[in-house]
Scaffold this motif. Structure first.
Motif, mmCIF file in Angstrom:
data_model
loop_
_atom_site.group_PDB
_atom_site.id
_atom_site.type_symbol
_atom_site.label_atom_id
_atom_site.label_comp_id
_atom_site.label_asym_id
_atom_site.label_seq_id
_atom_site.Cartn_x
_atom_site.Cartn_y
_atom_site.Cartn_z
ATOM 1 N N LEU A 45 -2.842 7.271 10.502
ATOM 2 C CA LEU A 45 -3.854 8.255 10.121
ATOM 3 C C LEU A 45 -3.298 9.350 9.212
ATOM 4 C CD1 LEU A 45 -5.652 8.700 13.580
ATOM 5 C CD2 LEU A 45 -6.509 7.469 11.580
ATOM 6 N N GLY A 46 -2.031 9.690 9.390
ATOM 7 C CA GLY A 46 -1.476 10.821 8.642
ATOM 8 C C GLY A 46 -0.710 10.460 7.392
ATOM 9 N N LEU A 47 -0.442 9.163 7.189
ATOM 10 C CA LEU A 47 0.404 8.769 6.071
ATOM 11 C C LEU A 47 -0.236 9.082 4.719
ATOM 12 C CD1 LEU A 47 3.124 7.486 5.523
ATOM 13 C CD2 LEU A 47 2.026 5.238 5.482
ATOM 14 N N TYR A 48 -1.513 8.785 4.570
ATOM 15 C CA TYR A 48 -2.176 9.013 3.281
ATOM 16 C C TYR A 48 -2.167 10.495 2.888
ATOM 17 C CZ TYR A 48 -5.668 8.900 -0.432
ATOM 18 O OH TYR A 48 -6.323 9.047 -1.631
ATOM 19 N N PRO A 49 -2.643 11.417 3.745
ATOM 20 C CA PRO A 49 -2.621 12.830 3.341
ATOM 21 C C PRO A 49 -1.220 13.378 3.135
ATOM 22 C CG PRO A 49 -3.309 12.593 5.639
ATOM 23 C CD PRO A 49 -3.304 11.234 5.052
ATOM 24 N N GLN A 54 2.812 15.333 -0.721
ATOM 25 C CA GLN A 54 4.200 15.355 -1.176
ATOM 26 C C GLN A 54 4.361 14.779 -2.581
ATOM 27 O OE1 GLN A 54 6.819 16.723 0.444
ATOM 28 N NE2 GLN A 54 5.460 17.390 2.095
ATOM 29 N N PHE A 55 3.543 13.779 -2.919
ATOM 30 C CA PHE A 55 3.631 13.132 -4.237
ATOM 31 C C PHE A 55 2.247 13.121 -4.882
ATOM 32 C CE2 PHE A 55 6.649 11.194 -1.289
ATOM 33 C CZ PHE A 55 7.860 11.432 -1.943
ATOM 34 N N PRO A 56 1.776 14.252 -5.349
ATOM 35 C CA PRO A 56 0.402 14.348 -5.891
ATOM 36 C C PRO A 56 0.162 13.490 -7.126
ATOM 37 C CG PRO A 56 1.652 16.348 -6.344
ATOM 38 C CD PRO A 56 2.486 15.535 -5.417
ATOM 39 N N ASP A 57 1.238 13.144 -7.855
ATOM 40 C CA ASP A 57 1.079 12.374 -9.089
ATOM 41 C C ASP A 57 1.172 10.868 -8.867
ATOM 42 O OD1 ASP A 57 0.878 14.776 -10.437
ATOM 43 O OD2 ASP A 57 3.036 14.901 -10.802
ATOM 44 N N LEU A 63 2.889 3.629 -3.090
ATOM 45 C CA LEU A 63 4.123 4.130 -2.478
ATOM 46 C C LEU A 63 4.444 3.376 -1.187
ATOM 47 C CD1 LEU A 63 3.833 8.016 -2.942
ATOM 48 C CD2 LEU A 63 5.578 6.515 -3.922
ATOM 49 N N VAL A 64 3.415 3.134 -0.390
ATOM 50 C CA VAL A 64 3.618 2.389 0.857
ATOM 51 C C VAL A 64 4.099 0.971 0.562
ATOM 52 C CG1 VAL A 64 2.423 1.368 2.845
ATOM 53 C CG2 VAL A 64 1.998 3.752 2.215
ATOM 54 N N ASN A 65 3.500 0.329 -0.423
ATOM 55 C CA ASN A 65 3.912 -1.035 -0.777
ATOM 56 C C ASN A 65 5.359 -1.096 -1.256
ATOM 57 O OD1 ASN A 65 1.470 -2.187 -0.106
ATOM 58 N ND2 ASN A 65 0.609 -1.972 -2.162
ATOM 59 N N GLN A 66 5.838 -0.011 -1.840
ATOM 60 C CA GLN A 66 7.226 0.030 -2.295
ATOM 61 C C GLN A 66 8.218 0.077 -1.129
ATOM 62 O OE1 GLN A 66 7.598 3.309 -5.024
ATOM 63 N NE2 GLN A 66 6.235 2.400 -6.540
ATOM 64 N N PHE A 67 7.750 0.522 0.040
ATOM 65 C CA PHE A 67 8.634 0.641 1.203
ATOM 66 C C PHE A 67 8.388 -0.451 2.237
ATOM 67 C CE2 PHE A 67 8.972 4.896 -0.557
ATOM 68 C CZ PHE A 67 10.309 5.201 -0.336
#
Length: 492
Positions: A45-49, A54-57, A63-67
């Motif tokens: 629930l908190g990952l997206y916000p 942290q990375f507005p751009d 980003l999640v797919n990269q990890f």
């Protein structure tokens, strides 16, 4: 046939004396499961916000797919240590006119409903719902969720293959360490960009539901390999039955998977739960778990990373230290009886090692929320856990060969120094100070990454040379055997 298997398992479950009598342990396991469910649910629930802030751009989904690559590595590593093939009483079935293939299919199918397979869904599904609510393409998100479920099942069956092969080697942890460590290092030094490859593959697969056939085929291959492996071992005199199907009246029958060390492990667990003095080692875990809150939020210690290593060793090793420093004095009341039995000393000591190593791993997992104070803190805790398992467990076992004071298990724990001698005071130096020095010197001379890598490598070296170290320690205990019997026979 499947319904018959389920009926047999249900009857075995509800009639088990272990289930009926070990209520406290079952309640504890439920709380541990709820803890992880809440953590993963909060992550989903908190990952997206969090990522958006942290990375507005950058796109949080990308980003999640990269990890995801690192997620899979950690998942595989955790499964190797915690997840085992589901237990089923196979031996009686082998004398009946049943197809072995049906038994194997049932065992593998049962592994699909493992808690380890459901746990990631508490993060994946909420994260996917949040993405859809933020106007992401619904089909892509749903395909991504299905892909993550399939990938989780692939890791599930891949873990059993690795475990099967590892059991045939003397250094059982070596294959998983080589696999996970090798993939990570190849990706880290950009020799093979697994991270980027998986990132591109995920983005391509989720564009169409038809492309999900590819991970499904890979899942089928892993399932078939497991099927062939288990089918080849499904004989009364093979390892599958001897390790997984022995019936025991013990309330701690789940420890039977540890082989010859299981009886001693059961004695230790009963002792910890039933007696005042050793029970304090369990309750003090709660104090140690929150020990980091004294240091990590304090601005004074933010530049003192060496102090964080001290805290990491203490947090992940709090039970290990409290329990291990009195080995084998915990058994002093019946030590003479133990030594009169025809039992290998190595199995007795191995049970102590398993208990301490498991506690370090569990404490690291419970301390994962400390990542709130930064990734360096979590990395330090991971390095401290590896060091505790590889080095401090062996240090404590070796120091135990010098214990000569009897312990009364029925006495209170607070301010009780009975059984405490010079060994307990001196052993604190190698346990807590040496890892701090090992980290501090390269940290000051080179950088943080090098220092933490050295600490991890030293811990891994201790794990790899575990058998040789245990041989040396066992010999020391055998040499001191009669001195300890004489000492434990006296009141102090």
């Amino acid at each position: 046939m499947v319904s018959d298997f389920i009926g047999l398992e249900w009857k075995q479950f509800i009639r088990s004396s272990y289930w009926q009598k070990s209520v406290a342990l079952n309640i504890f396991l439920v709380f541990i499961a709820l803890y992880f469910i809440v953590v993963f649910l909060g992550l989903g629930l908190g990952l997206y916000p969090i990522l958006k802030k942290q990375f507005p751009d950058k796109d949080p989904f990308q980003l999640v797919n990269q990890f995801v690559f690192y997620w899979f590595l950690v998942d595989l590593l955790m499964r190797f240590f915690f997840q085992k093939l589901p237990v089923m009483t196979v031996k009686p079935l082998l004398t009946l006119p049943l197809r072995k293939s049906k038994i194997v299919h049932y065992v593998l199918g049962k592994s699909v409903i493992s808690f380890f397979n459901f746990l990631p869904l508490f993060a994946v599904i909420p994260f996917g719902v949040v993405l859809i609510l933020n106007d992401y393409e619904t089909v892509k998100v749903l395909n991504w969720m299905v892909f993550m479920l399939i990938a989780t099942l692939i890791i599930n069956f891949l873990n059993f293959i690795i475990e099967n092969k590892s059991a045939q080697t003397e250094l059982s942890m070596l294959p998983i360490l080589i696999l996970v460590g090798g993939l990570y290092l190849l990706n880290y030094f950009e020799l093979i960009a697994f991270n980027e490859f998986l990132y591109d593959a995920i983005n391509w697969i989720i564009t169409s539901s038809l492309f999900l056939i590819i991970p499904l085929l890979l899942l089928g291959v892993c399932y078939f390999m497991n099927f062939k492996l288990l089918l080849s071992q499904l004989y009364i005199d093979q390892s599958l039955q001897s390790k997984r199907t022995e019936v025991s009246a013990s309330d701690l029958s789940w420890t039977d998977r540890f082989g010859a060390s299981a009886p001693f492990l059961q004695l230790d667990l009963r002792m910890l739960w039933r007696n005042k003095r050793p029970r304090s080692s369990i309750f003090i875990v709660l104090i140690g778990l929150f020990y980091g809150l004294i240091f990590y939020p304090n601005p004074i210690y933010q530049s003192m990373l060496a102090m964080f290593v001290f805290v990491g060793i203490f947090v992940t090793g709090i039970f290990l230290i409290n329990f291990g420093q009195f080995i084998p004095a915990w058994d002093s009341g019946y030590y003479k009886m133990l030594m009169s039995q025809n039992i290998p000393y190595k199995d007795y000591l191995k049970s102590k090692f398993l208990l301490m190593a498991s506690s370090a791993l569990l404490m690291f997992i419970l301390s994962i929320p400390y990542v709130y104070f930064g990734w360096k803190v979590l990395l330090i805790h991971f390095a401290a856990m590896i060091y505790n398992i590889g080095i401090n467990t062996h240090v404590l076992l070796f120091a135990g060969s010098f214990n000569r004071k009897k312990i009364d298990l029925t006495q209170r724990a607070a301010f009780n120094y009975q059984g405490t001698g010079a060994v307990q005071w001196l052993v604190g130096i190698p346990l807590l100070l040496i890892p701090v020095l090992i980290f501090y010197l390269p940290y000051k001379l080179i950088n943080f990454e090098t220092a933490i890598s050295i600490l991890i490598l030293i811990g891994i070296a201790g794990i790899l040379f575990h058998e040789k170290l245990m041989k040396f320690i066992t010999k020391k205990y055998i040499d001191s055997k009669y001195k300890m019997i004489s000492a434990f026979d006296q009141d102090n």
